[in-house]
Design an enzyme around this catalytic site. Sequence first.
Site, short mmCIF file in Angstrom:
data_model
loop_
_atom_site.label_atom_id
_atom_site.label_comp_id
_atom_site.label_asym_id
_atom_site.label_seq_id
_atom_site.Cartn_x
_atom_site.Cartn_y
_atom_site.Cartn_z
N GLY A 1 15.27 4.86 4.92
CA GLY A 1 14.37 5.78 4.19
C GLY A 1 13.73 6.76 5.16
CE1 TYR B 1 8.89 0.09 -4.99
CE2 TYR B 1 6.55 -0.47 -5.07
CZ TYR B 1 7.63 0.10 -4.41
OH TYR B 1 7.45 0.68 -3.18
CB VAL C 1 1.14 7.03 2.28
CG1 VAL C 1 1.37 7.69 3.63
CG2 VAL C 1 1.27 5.53 2.38
CE LYS D 1 -2.49 19.26 -14.15
NZ LYS D 1 -3.07 18.03 -14.69
#
Length: 326
Positions: free
Chosen positions: A9, A144, A174, A195
């Site tokens: 990752g 998860y 994070v 946004k």
Amino acid sequence: MATVILVTGGTGLVGKAIQHIIDTEPEGSRFGKRPNETWIFANSREADLRDPEETKKLFEKYKPTHVIHLAALVGGLFKNMKYKLTFLRDNILINDNVLHTSYKFNTQKVISCLSTCVFPDKVEYPLDENKIHSGPPHESNFGYAHAKRMVDVQNHAYQEEFGCNFTSAIPTNVFGPHDNFDLEDSHVIPGLIHKCYLAKKNGTPFVVSGTGKPLRQFIYSHDLAKLFIWQLREYDDVEPVILSVGENEEVSIKEVADAIVKAVGFTGEYSFDTTRADGQFRKPASNAKLLGLMGGFTFTPFDKALDSTVQWFLQNYNNARTGKTN
């Protein structure tokens, strides 16, 4: 003896932050690159870690002596609720393949990244490392959460049966450069930054969901990267460590939104939609174990970290992970 550190990752938020620290800290310093060290930042295009054969080929290619395991199937609240089995199964496969392949290749050390969602839904605060398995996780992301919890179970089993040096880290929320700013599927800070940016660009109001009152502990990705490097080099226990700012560093969502408005330079209409749910009011985690082991650590002040994240987003808008925009 050459050290090869494989970061799975490696192109996500935390992987990019570790790469930044390794590239910018003075060589040989506590968090800097060491002589004879090679860092590999692998992404999902290089290997589908759900597949044992692809995982094996990745290890054959790089022959890692150490692994920082960040790869996971992640998503926002909506995705977690809709695809519970997918989140459970894919993450179990990824974690099982990385840990078992690390064992087979005699990898010296593995640190896996967990999440505070592994903690029980009903629990006495503050959260600490001893409370992971003391009750079921929150219903909304139990797939998860259970997959991540199992990493801690596997770490203990690998250590007891084979003597493996496998451990885990539990970061709080994070944020930082290279985050996922997709409006549909991001966490609170990147979502609000995107946004607010669009509200400024389109001359529309900036509306924040909820009352703005909930409190969260946010850790800047560059600080978290240093803590991962510390854990890799200086922590050799199977028990997990919470990587977080202190409980006294909680920030309200309103303070987050105020800081974003300031950093983006937004001067339009700004309000809170109190008809929208707030989620948990607070879920503080203790970093006493971390600071006791490290002997103290200077965290980047929240406003400064947020400002640098906003500046990164504004400068890299065209290449950032933004999903669809209006």
